[in-house]
Design a protein around this motif. Sequence first.
Motif, PDB file in Angstrom:
ATOM      1  N   LEU A  43      28.200  -3.269  16.485  1.00 39.47           N
ATOM      2  CA  LEU A  43      28.268  -4.446  17.151  1.00 39.47           C
ATOM      3  C   LEU A  43      26.794  -5.033  17.891  1.00 39.47           C
ATOM      4  O   LEU A  43      26.062  -3.781  18.303  1.00 39.47           O
ATOM      5  CB  LEU A  43      29.047  -4.608  18.183  1.00 39.47           C
ATOM      6  N   LYS A  44      26.540  -6.105  18.277  1.00 38.78           N
ATOM      7  CA  LYS A  44      25.323  -6.432  18.942  1.00 38.78           C
ATOM      8  C   LYS A  44      25.381  -5.978  20.315  1.00 38.78           C
ATOM      9  O   LYS A  44      24.379  -5.427  20.821  1.00 38.78           O
ATOM     10  CB  LYS A  44      24.869  -7.849  18.660  1.00 38.78           C
ATOM     11  N   GLU A  45      26.555  -6.161  20.977  1.00 39.79           N
ATOM     12  CA  GLU A  45      26.964  -5.956  21.945  1.00 39.79           C
ATOM     13  C   GLU A  45      28.232  -5.300  22.376  1.00 39.79           C
ATOM     14  O   GLU A  45      28.913  -5.761  21.742  1.00 39.79           O
ATOM     15  CB  GLU A  45      26.803  -7.063  23.215  1.00 39.79           C
ATOM     16  N   PRO A  46      28.446  -4.289  23.397  1.00 41.20           N
ATOM     17  CA  PRO A  46      29.670  -3.479  23.397  1.00 41.20           C
ATOM     18  C   PRO A  46      30.775  -4.519  23.793  1.00 41.20           C
ATOM     19  O   PRO A  46      30.356  -5.438  24.598  1.00 41.20           O
ATOM     20  CB  PRO A  46      29.431  -2.462  24.313  1.00 41.20           C
ATOM     21  N   GLU A  47      31.925  -4.444  23.040  1.00 32.59           N
ATOM     22  CA  GLU A  47      33.087  -5.261  23.777  1.00 32.59           C
ATOM     23  C   GLU A  47      34.256  -4.333  23.398  1.00 32.59           C
ATOM     24  O   GLU A  47      34.256  -3.235  22.648  1.00 32.59           O
ATOM     25  CB  GLU A  47      33.469  -6.264  22.484  1.00 32.59           C
ATOM     26  N   ASP A  48      35.527  -4.832  24.223  1.00 37.10           N
ATOM     27  CA  ASP A  48      36.952  -4.109  24.035  1.00 37.10           C
ATOM     28  C   ASP A  48      37.345  -4.661  22.671  1.00 37.10           C
ATOM     29  O   ASP A  48      37.185  -5.620  22.416  1.00 37.10           O
ATOM     30  CB  ASP A  48      37.557  -4.465  25.182  1.00 37.10           C
ATOM     31  N   ILE A  49      37.745  -3.495  21.968  1.00 36.30           N
ATOM     32  CA  ILE A  49      37.968  -4.235  20.425  1.00 36.30           C
ATOM     33  C   ILE A  49      39.435  -3.340  20.164  1.00 36.30           C
ATOM     34  O   ILE A  49      39.746  -2.333  20.512  1.00 36.30           O
ATOM     35  CB  ILE A  49      36.830  -3.755  19.427  1.00 36.30           C
TER      36      ILE A  49
END
Length: 73
Positions: free
Chosen positions: A63-69
């Motif tokens: 991902l480009k930026e960390p996210e909750d996935i």
Amino acid sequence: MQFIEFKKEHFTHDEEKNNYFLEISKTEIDPENIKVQKKEDDQLSDDLDYEIADHPTRVRVILKEPEDIRVNF
């Protein structure tokens, strides 16, 4: 369909490529049927730009930026 959820903290920053990734062992998931969704406040969204890199023993979610996935497989 099964899934595994990951928090922002699970991602590692790749300074050379300026992105974030996490790796999942192929023994834990079915690498042929992966779908990644963004998770916000118990809501799921398909509005997420991600890449899947396939390695011999693992799958890398980028991902480009960390996210909750949530990773569905």
